[in-house]
Design an enzyme around this catalytic site. Structure first.
Site, PDB file in Angstrom:
ATOM      1  N   SER A   6     -15.443  28.306  29.980  1.00  0.00           N
ATOM      2  CA  SER A   6     -14.424  28.371  31.031  1.00  0.00           C
ATOM      3  C   SER A   6     -13.279  29.285  30.608  1.00  0.00           C
ATOM      4  O   SER A   6     -13.190  29.692  29.454  1.00  0.00           O
ATOM      5  CB  SER A   6     -13.857  26.961  31.253  1.00  0.00           C
ATOM      6  OG  SER A   6     -13.488  26.399  30.008  1.00  0.00           O
ATOM      7  N   ASP A  65     -15.350  16.667  19.207  1.00  0.00           N
ATOM      8  CA  ASP A  65     -14.981  18.063  18.931  1.00  0.00           C
ATOM      9  C   ASP A  65     -13.536  18.119  18.431  1.00  0.00           C
ATOM     10  O   ASP A  65     -12.755  18.977  18.845  1.00  0.00           O
ATOM     11  CB  ASP A  65     -15.167  18.902  20.201  1.00  0.00           C
ATOM     12  CG  ASP A  65     -15.163  20.397  19.905  1.00  0.00           C
ATOM     13  OD1 ASP A  65     -15.349  20.782  18.732  1.00  0.00           O
ATOM     14  OD2 ASP A  65     -14.960  21.185  20.856  1.00  0.00           O
TER      15      ASP A  65
END
Ligand SMILES: Nc1ncnc2c1ncn2[C@@H]1O[C@H](COP(=O)(O)OP(=O)(O)OP(=O)(O)O)[C@@H](O)[C@H]1O
Length: 435
Positions: free
Chosen positions: A85, A195
């Protein structure tokens, strides 16, 4: 998860105005276009004006066509791009709040990247913590998906450390305890981040940080093993390389150890030119800690970076460690409603909710609008406005991070060459993969 279409969004916008303004419009048909617009603008509330402009103003319509605007948000410059993105700065037309808008091109969307978007929404909606980026709204057009997020304007921790050098331990404690508190809140709400890394820790003020990027997160009971290995290789726990399944909490905690090491040394404990070599070092668990790192900090890093997951420190062990002794751990917010429906019910409202209801009314969002809010979830501009105002109210009532006294010793400045060398040394953590 069903994603609302913008045509639905436009339909509902038409509805907001149609109910309250149709009679006035009939009376004004003889005015020329400009006068009519001016007259309308005087009579309309801020909310109605935004909707009116989206339907009638050439400028606003052009902005929508040219992609300079989406829903109630004006799009400004690009903040950054990721693997899946790009992120732009947005301004919410009604509240003027700056937001970060994550944009995904549908043509480039695979089933996997769409899933990342959905993960991000599902996880963020479970959480209510001052050190976790808030989700305000989600929008969709024919070609794009948009996630409207709280904007943290201070840059990320990776950039800060790799350009300015390691943090003082004193400073690291303030940052680390906010991240640990955010992760504890996530785990208590069955969210695994998967993450955690310095690139996903954003500064919103000098010493206040927010954890973001929940694309790889999973919402599941903590006792349930996971089997998709993902994240950044230098932050990956050993079990991700050798087991078919793993427990998310241990993997997040390992990443916290890498993050702490990075903050206090400006390097990563496991570094290699290839993933194969990196994997070998991580599996061996061999790393050294520079001698300038204090003993309590060194002990904490060792306690976290344990090869066997169950031997690893728990979050409570981390918070109780001598290194963090005396530090104030930020508290989560009280759970709050994700949409404004309760503002028009008979339920008693707390201080913040009363404030928000008043602010919504001030913008022209009435009880009638709230009752007719067609989407209760994050696909509605009324819900988006409500969430922005509620967050503002939370920020007014609670502090976002521990207060740092201004008595820490000054840090030596880095010259340009050292900055470049530092950046090169930690570059590998930029990469984010399904391992
Ligand atoms: N809420 C936010 N506030 C401020 N900046 C943000 C915010 N969210 C993302 N960014 C910035 O936008 C950039 C792109 O973020 P994005 O999450 O799309 O990708 P990424 O985390 O860099 O990579 P990946 O695709 O591996 O997740 C990053 O540089 C990040 O610093």
């Amino acid at each position: 998860m069903a994603v609302a279409n913008l045509s639905v969004h436009n339909e509902s916008l038409r509805g907001y105005l149609g109910t309250t303004r149709s009679i006035k419009w009939q009376m004004q048909h003889h005015m020329d276009e400009e006068e009519e617009e001016e007259e309308q603008n005087i009579l309309l509330s801020p909310f109605e004006k935004v909707i009116y402009d989206m339907k009638n103003s050439k400028k606003v319509k052009n902005e929508l066509i040219l992609g300079k605007r989406i829903g109630f948000y004006q799009l400004r410059g690009e903040i950054g791009t990721g693997n899946f993105s790009k992120v732009k700065l947005g301004i919410h037309c009604l509240t003027k709040e700056k937001v970060a808008i994550k944009i995904m091109n549908k043509k480039q969307i695979t089933q996997k990247s769409r899933q990342l978007f959905i993960n991000e929404i599902l996880s963020m909606e479970q959480l209510h913590h001052p050190n976790i980026i808030r989700l305000y709204e989600m929008l969709e057009t024919q070609s794009r998906l948009y996630l409207v997020l709280e904007y943290a304007d201070g840059g990320d921790l990776f950039t800060k450390v790799s350009t300015r050098g390691r943090l003082l331990e004193y400073e690291s404690k303030f940052i680390f305890i906010q991240i640990v508190s955010a992760v504890k809140h996530m785990h208590e709400n069955n969210v695994i981040h998967r993450d955690l890394k310095a690139e996903n820790v954003f500064y919103s003020a000098t010493n206040c940080v927010k954890l973001g990027d929940f694309g790889f997160s999973a919402v599941c009971p903590l006792s349930e093993p996971l089997n998709t290995s993902c994240g950044s290789p230098p932050y990956a726990a050993p079990e991700l390389f050798k087991e078919n399944s793993y427990f998310g909490i241990h993997v997040d905690i390992w990443a916290l150890g890498i993050l702490l090491y990075f903050m206090v040394t400006a390097t990563l404990p496991f570094r290699a030119e290839t993933i194969r070599k990196l994997k070998k070092y991580i599996l061996l668990g061999s790393y050294t800690i520079p001698s300038y790192v204090s003993d309590p900090c060194r002990k904490l890093i060792h306690g976290i970076l344990q090869i066997i997951p169950t031997n690893r420190y728990t979050l409570d062990n981390i918070l109780d460690s001598p290194w963090l002794k005396g530090m104030e751990c930020p508290e989560p917010y009280q759970p709050f409603h994700l949409n404004p429906a309760h503002l028009v019910s008979s339920l008693p409202l707390n201080e913040e909710e009363k404030e928000v209801k008043k602010a919504l009314r001030g913008l022209g969002i009435t009880e009638e609008h709230i009752c007719n809010n067609p989407n209760w979830d994050c696909h509605s501009p009324i819900t988006g406005t409500y969430r922005i105002l509620l967050h503002r109210s939370h920020k007014r009532h609670y502090s976002d991070g521990p207060v740092m006294m201004n008595n820490c010793p000054a840090k030596p400045r880095l010259n340009e060459n050292r900055k470049k060398r530092l950046k090169a040394r930690v570059q590998t953590s930029r990469m984010c993969l399904i391992l």
